[in-house]
Design an enzyme around this catalytic site. Structure first.
Site, short mmCIF file in Angstrom:
data_model
loop_
_atom_site.label_atom_id
_atom_site.label_comp_id
_atom_site.label_asym_id
_atom_site.label_seq_id
_atom_site.Cartn_x
_atom_site.Cartn_y
_atom_site.Cartn_z
N LYS A 1 0.85 -1.19 0.00
CA LYS A 1 0.00 0.00 0.00
C LYS A 1 0.89 1.24 0.00
O LYS A 1 1.74 1.42 0.88
CB LYS A 1 -0.87 -0.04 1.25
CG LYS A 1 -2.10 0.77 1.19
CD LYS A 1 -2.98 0.33 2.33
CE LYS A 1 -4.09 1.28 2.59
NZ LYS A 1 -4.56 1.14 3.96
O1 LIG Z 1 -11.23 7.43 7.61
P1 LIG Z 1 -10.84 6.17 8.28
O2 LIG Z 1 -12.01 5.48 8.90
O3 LIG Z 1 -9.69 6.38 9.22
O4 LIG Z 1 -10.36 5.15 7.16
C1 LIG Z 1 -9.16 5.31 6.47
C2 LIG Z 1 -9.00 4.27 5.40
O5 LIG Z 1 -7.72 4.24 4.93
C3 LIG Z 1 -7.29 2.96 4.58
O6 LIG Z 1 -5.98 2.92 5.07
C4 LIG Z 1 -7.32 2.76 3.09
O7 LIG Z 1 -7.14 1.41 2.71
C5 LIG Z 1 -8.20 2.00 5.21
O8 LIG Z 1 -7.49 1.19 6.06
C6 LIG Z 1 -9.27 2.89 5.84
O9 LIG Z 1 -10.51 2.51 5.29
#
Ligand SMILES: O=P(O)(O)OC[C@H]1O[C@](O)(CO)[C@@H](O)[C@@H]1O
Length: 216
Positions: A87
């Site tokens: 990622k």
């Molecule tokens: O706004 P939140 O709930 O912190 O989510 C951030 C998002 O970022 C991510 O890192 C993208 O994959 C997920 O783990 C998550 O859905």
């Protein structure tokens, strides 16, 4: 549409996996910190533990922000297990790194995406997944689901192969809306997945059936 669980909590990952509908896992540094995982070795071991539970793509986020370090870190993450997806943040060196990983057969998830322009760049670099953060977009008074719809339209018109991974999901309605507008994947907290089960008429209907079953 695929379902990923968005957590680094092993018990929740097991619970979702036991439902039989789980296709993968996403994590991020905030979710790892929430579980008290720290230190490079512990982080790698934790990803290994996740890969042992779920037979599907597991996104592991790099902490570096310059090209050379992203590549070095990403190679280490990818070596943990064949299901690891590296990622990478939507920054200039990140896009360059995604292209490098693509050319070298390593799957990627381009994270921190908030616009259609960023999603086009991620697809051009060959990202396996693009992660628009729909909950955070809603928080800033824009429409997160609308962005998923826009990206979906662009990708199908242009024939981009990158899968749209709707992230920052806050509730069950987000999941339904993302399915409606063509998200390939939703990554959700366990509560949002379980929220899909709920309907008051199901509870009332079941109570009535169980009551009537006593007369049988
Ligand atoms: O706004 P939140 O709930 O912190 O989510 C951030 C998002 O970022 C991510 O890192 C993208 O994959 C997920 O783990 C998550 O859905």
């Amino acid at each position: 549409m695929k379902f990923f669980i968005d957590t680094a909590n092993l018990a929740q990952i097991k619970e979702a996996n036991d439902l039989g509908i789980l296709d993968g896992v996403t994590t991020n540094p905030s979710l790892m910190a929430k579980e008290g995982i720290n230190g490079a070795d512990n982080i790698l071991k934790h990803y290994e533990a996740i890969c042992e539970i779920v037979d599907g793509d597991v996104s592991a986020e790099v902490l570096s922000t310059d090209f050379a370090s992203i590549i070095e870190e990403g190679k280490k993450l990818a070596a943990i297990h064949p299901n690891i997806v590296v990622k990478v943040p939507m920054i200039k060196d990140g896009v360059k790194a995604i292209k490098w990983f693509t050319d070298n057969g390593i799957k990627t998830n381009c994270t921190l995406v908030f616009s259609a322009g960023q999603a086009i760049l991620a697809a051009k670099a060959g990202a396996s997944y693009v992660s628009p953060f729909i909950g955070r977009i809603d928080d800033s008074s824009w429409d997160g689901v609308e962005l998923i719809a826009q990206i979906s339209q662009i990708y199908s018109l242009q024939g981009f192969k990158t899968e749209i991974l709707a992230a920052s999901i806050r509730n069950a309605l987000h999941i339904v809306k993302c399915a409606e507008v063509g998200a390939d994947v939703c990554t959700c907290p366990l509560d949002s997945i379980l929220g899909l089960l709920k309907h008051p008429l199901t509870d009332i209907g079941l109570a009535k059936f169980l009551e009537d079953a006593k007369k049988l």
